[in-house]
Design a protein around this motif. Sequence first.
Motif, PDB file in Angstrom:
ATOM      1  N   GLU A 154      87.227  -8.911 121.113  1.00 40.24           N
ATOM      2  CA  GLU A 154      86.903 -10.084 120.305  1.00 40.24           C
ATOM      3  C   GLU A 154      87.484 -11.376 120.876  1.00 40.24           C
ATOM      4  O   GLU A 154      87.122 -12.469 120.445  1.00 40.24           O
ATOM      5  CB  GLU A 154      87.402  -9.886 118.870  1.00 40.24           C
ATOM      6  N   HIS A 155      88.373 -11.262 121.847  1.00 44.02           N
ATOM      7  CA  HIS A 155      89.005 -12.448 122.439  1.00 44.02           C
ATOM      8  C   HIS A 155      88.337 -12.883 123.738  1.00 44.02           C
ATOM      9  O   HIS A 155      88.877 -13.723 124.462  1.00 44.02           O
ATOM     10  CB  HIS A 155      90.485 -12.166 122.699  1.00 44.02           C
ATOM     11  N   VAL A 156      87.172 -12.326 124.040  1.00 48.13           N
ATOM     12  CA  VAL A 156      86.558 -12.561 125.346  1.00 48.13           C
ATOM     13  C   VAL A 156      86.152 -14.014 125.546  1.00 48.13           C
ATOM     14  O   VAL A 156      86.192 -14.529 126.670  1.00 48.13           O
ATOM     15  CB  VAL A 156      85.358 -11.610 125.567  1.00 48.13           C
ATOM     16  N   ASP A 157      85.789 -14.725 124.487  1.00 49.09           N
ATOM     17  CA  ASP A 157      85.403 -16.131 124.642  1.00 49.09           C
ATOM     18  C   ASP A 157      86.592 -16.971 125.112  1.00 49.09           C
ATOM     19  O   ASP A 157      86.425 -17.906 125.903  1.00 49.09           O
ATOM     20  CB  ASP A 157      84.866 -16.684 123.313  1.00 49.09           C
ATOM     21  N   ARG A 158      87.776 -16.635 124.648  1.00 48.65           N
ATOM     22  CA  ARG A 158      88.981 -17.348 125.064  1.00 48.65           C
ATOM     23  C   ARG A 158      89.256 -17.069 126.549  1.00 48.65           C
ATOM     24  O   ARG A 158      89.632 -17.972 127.294  1.00 48.65           O
ATOM     25  CB  ARG A 158      90.155 -16.910 124.197  1.00 48.65           C
ATOM     26  N   PHE A 193      89.341 -19.720 129.830  1.00 50.49           N
ATOM     27  CA  PHE A 193      90.394 -19.761 130.846  1.00 50.49           C
ATOM     28  C   PHE A 193      89.777 -19.696 132.244  1.00 50.49           C
ATOM     29  O   PHE A 193      90.180 -20.448 133.144  1.00 50.49           O
ATOM     30  CB  PHE A 193      91.374 -18.611 130.626  1.00 50.49           C
ATOM     31  N   VAL A 194      88.802 -18.823 132.424  1.00 47.31           N
ATOM     32  CA  VAL A 194      88.113 -18.736 133.717  1.00 47.31           C
ATOM     33  C   VAL A 194      87.424 -20.056 134.037  1.00 47.31           C
ATOM     34  O   VAL A 194      87.488 -20.551 135.174  1.00 47.31           O
ATOM     35  CB  VAL A 194      87.104 -17.570 133.709  1.00 47.31           C
ATOM     36  N   TRP A 252      87.303 -13.693 137.884  1.00 41.55           N
ATOM     37  CA  TRP A 252      87.279 -12.646 136.858  1.00 41.55           C
ATOM     38  C   TRP A 252      87.979 -11.383 137.334  1.00 41.55           C
ATOM     39  O   TRP A 252      88.977 -10.961 136.759  1.00 41.55           O
ATOM     40  CB  TRP A 252      85.838 -12.320 136.449  1.00 41.55           C
ATOM     41  N   ASP A 253      87.435 -10.756 138.383  1.00 38.58           N
ATOM     42  CA  ASP A 253      87.936  -9.431 138.776  1.00 38.58           C
ATOM     43  C   ASP A 253      89.297  -9.489 139.458  1.00 38.58           C
ATOM     44  O   ASP A 253      90.200  -8.710 139.139  1.00 38.58           O
ATOM     45  CB  ASP A 253      86.933  -8.734 139.709  1.00 38.58           C
ATOM     46  N   ARG A 254      89.474 -10.403 140.392  1.00 37.07           N
ATOM     47  CA  ARG A 254      90.690 -10.391 141.205  1.00 37.07           C
ATOM     48  C   ARG A 254      91.885 -10.999 140.474  1.00 37.07           C
ATOM     49  O   ARG A 254      93.029 -10.656 140.773  1.00 37.07           O
ATOM     50  CB  ARG A 254      90.450 -11.136 142.517  1.00 37.07           C
ATOM     51  N   HIS A 255      91.644 -11.863 139.515  1.00 28.07           N
ATOM     52  CA  HIS A 255      92.746 -12.573 138.881  1.00 28.07           C
ATOM     53  C   HIS A 255      92.883 -12.283 137.387  1.00 28.07           C
ATOM     54  O   HIS A 255      93.931 -11.830 136.936  1.00 28.07           O
ATOM     55  CB  HIS A 255      92.600 -14.077 139.124  1.00 28.07           C
ATOM     56  N   VAL A 256      91.835 -12.536 136.622  1.00 23.85           N
ATOM     57  CA  VAL A 256      91.963 -12.463 135.162  1.00 23.85           C
ATOM     58  C   VAL A 256      91.922 -11.023 134.653  1.00 23.85           C
ATOM     59  O   VAL A 256      92.825 -10.589 133.925  1.00 23.85           O
ATOM     60  CB  VAL A 256      90.881 -13.331 134.494  1.00 23.85           C
ATOM     61  N   LEU A 257      90.921 -10.270 135.027  1.00 24.87           N
ATOM     62  CA  LEU A 257      90.854  -8.874 134.582  1.00 24.87           C
ATOM     63  C   LEU A 257      91.944  -8.033 135.238  1.00 24.87           C
ATOM     64  O   LEU A 257      92.551  -7.163 134.602  1.00 24.87           O
ATOM     65  CB  LEU A 257      89.470  -8.290 134.881  1.00 24.87           C
ATOM     66  N   ASN A 258      92.206  -8.299 136.503  1.00 24.10           N
ATOM     67  CA  ASN A 258      93.281  -7.622 137.226  1.00 24.10           C
ATOM     68  C   ASN A 258      94.613  -7.776 136.498  1.00 24.10           C
ATOM     69  O   ASN A 258      95.431  -6.855 136.457  1.00 24.10           O
ATOM     70  CB  ASN A 258      93.361  -8.215 138.638  1.00 24.10           C
ATOM     71  N   SER A 259      94.829  -8.936 135.910  1.00 24.80           N
ATOM     72  CA  SER A 259      96.056  -9.193 135.152  1.00 24.80           C
ATOM     73  C   SER A 259      96.020  -8.556 133.770  1.00 24.80           C
ATOM     74  O   SER A 259      97.005  -7.965 133.305  1.00 24.80           O
ATOM     75  CB  SER A 259      96.271 -10.701 135.004  1.00 24.80           C
ATOM     76  N   ALA A 263      81.126 -16.870 139.204  1.00 26.15           N
ATOM     77  CA  ALA A 263      82.329 -16.432 138.519  1.00 26.15           C
ATOM     78  C   ALA A 263      82.275 -16.742 137.039  1.00 26.15           C
ATOM     79  O   ALA A 263      82.913 -16.098 136.233  1.00 26.15           O
ATOM     80  CB  ALA A 263      83.557 -17.102 139.146  1.00 26.15           C
ATOM     81  N   GLY A 264      81.491 -17.772 136.642  1.00 29.12           N
ATOM     82  CA  GLY A 264      81.440 -18.170 135.246  1.00 29.12           C
ATOM     83  C   GLY A 264      80.646 -17.246 134.363  1.00 29.12           C
ATOM     84  O   GLY A 264      80.743 -17.343 133.141  1.00 29.12           O
ATOM     85  N   GLU A 265      79.794 -16.395 134.921  1.00 26.93           N
ATOM     86  CA  GLU A 265      79.040 -15.454 134.120  1.00 26.93           C
ATOM     87  C   GLU A 265      79.981 -14.426 133.515  1.00 26.93           C
ATOM     88  O   GLU A 265      80.972 -14.043 134.124  1.00 26.93           O
ATOM     89  CB  GLU A 265      77.977 -14.770 134.984  1.00 26.93           C
ATOM     90  N   LEU A 266      79.655 -13.992 132.304  1.00 25.62           N
ATOM     91  CA  LEU A 266      80.539 -13.077 131.583  1.00 25.62           C
ATOM     92  C   LEU A 266      80.248 -11.636 132.003  1.00 25.62           C
ATOM     93  O   LEU A 266      79.216 -11.082 131.642  1.00 25.62           O
ATOM     94  CB  LEU A 266      80.334 -13.248 130.079  1.00 25.62           C
ATOM     95  N   PRO A 267      81.141 -11.013 132.761  1.00 25.63           N
ATOM     96  CA  PRO A 267      80.904  -9.631 133.185  1.00 25.63           C
ATOM     97  C   PRO A 267      81.092  -8.655 132.027  1.00 25.63           C
ATOM     98  O   PRO A 267      81.868  -8.908 131.101  1.00 25.63           O
ATOM     99  CB  PRO A 267      81.955  -9.413 134.279  1.00 25.63           C
TER     100      PRO A 267
END
Length: 215
Positions: free
Chosen positions: A15-19, A23-24, A46-53, A2-6
Motif C-alpha cells: 500500500e506504500h508503493v506510491d510513496r 522517491f524514485v 528501482w532494482d539496483r537502489h530502491v528495491l535492493n534496499s 526507471a519511472g514506470e512502476l515495476p
Amino acid sequence: MAGELPDNAKLVFGEHVDRAAEFVRLLEEHGVERGLIGPREVDKIWDRHVLNSAVIEELFDQNARVVDVGSGAGLPGVPLAIARPDLRITLLEPMARRIAWLEEVKERLALDNVTVLRGRAEEGPIRAQLKNCDVVTARAVAPLEKLAKWCLPLLKGGGQMVALKGERAQEELDRDGVAVGRVGGVNGRVVVVGADVLEVPTTVLIVERQTRRDR
C-alpha cells in the motif's frame, strides 16, 4: 524507463508503493545533478537502489530502532522507512548538501518515522545520542573492518549490523572476521534476501554486537 512502476515494487511496498514511486521520481529528477547517483544509474533506480534496499526489511523486528550510517541519497534508510512505517529510522550523514536532500525527502514523503542527523558514526556525541540501537545498516560505505568499528558501538548488546554488500561479501567476512571480533562483533554471516522478488537478490553481511553472555 526507471519511472514506470515495476510489478515487484507493488510486492515489496504494498500500500506504500506510491510513496516509493515518488522517491524514485525525486532521484530521477535530482539525483545526478546533486551528486547522489551516477548518470548511468538513472535507469536502474528501482532494482539496483530502491528495491535492493527495501527487501532487507524482512531482517528487522517490529518497531526496531535503526540507524542508517552514511545515508547519502537515503539508501537503504528511505526505502526501509517507506516499506516499514513501524521502524524508527535515523538517517546519519556528514555532508551538508546530502543532509539538505534527506530533509527535503523526509518532508516531501511525510516520513514521520524518520530523523535526519548530521554527523559521523565514530564521533563521540553521535555515539552518545544513538547508542543502544537495535540495528545499524549501511550501504557502500566502507570495508567491513572499518564499518564494524564505526557501527558496533551504536548497537545494544545483541543488536545487529546489517551491511548491504555485493557478491564478495563472504570474502570480506573471511578477511576481516578476526578484526571484527576484536571490536565486539560476533556471529558474522552472509544472508541473501529478496530472491523471490528481485532478479539480482540483495546480499547482506550481518554481525551482532557481543553481549555479556558471549564473553
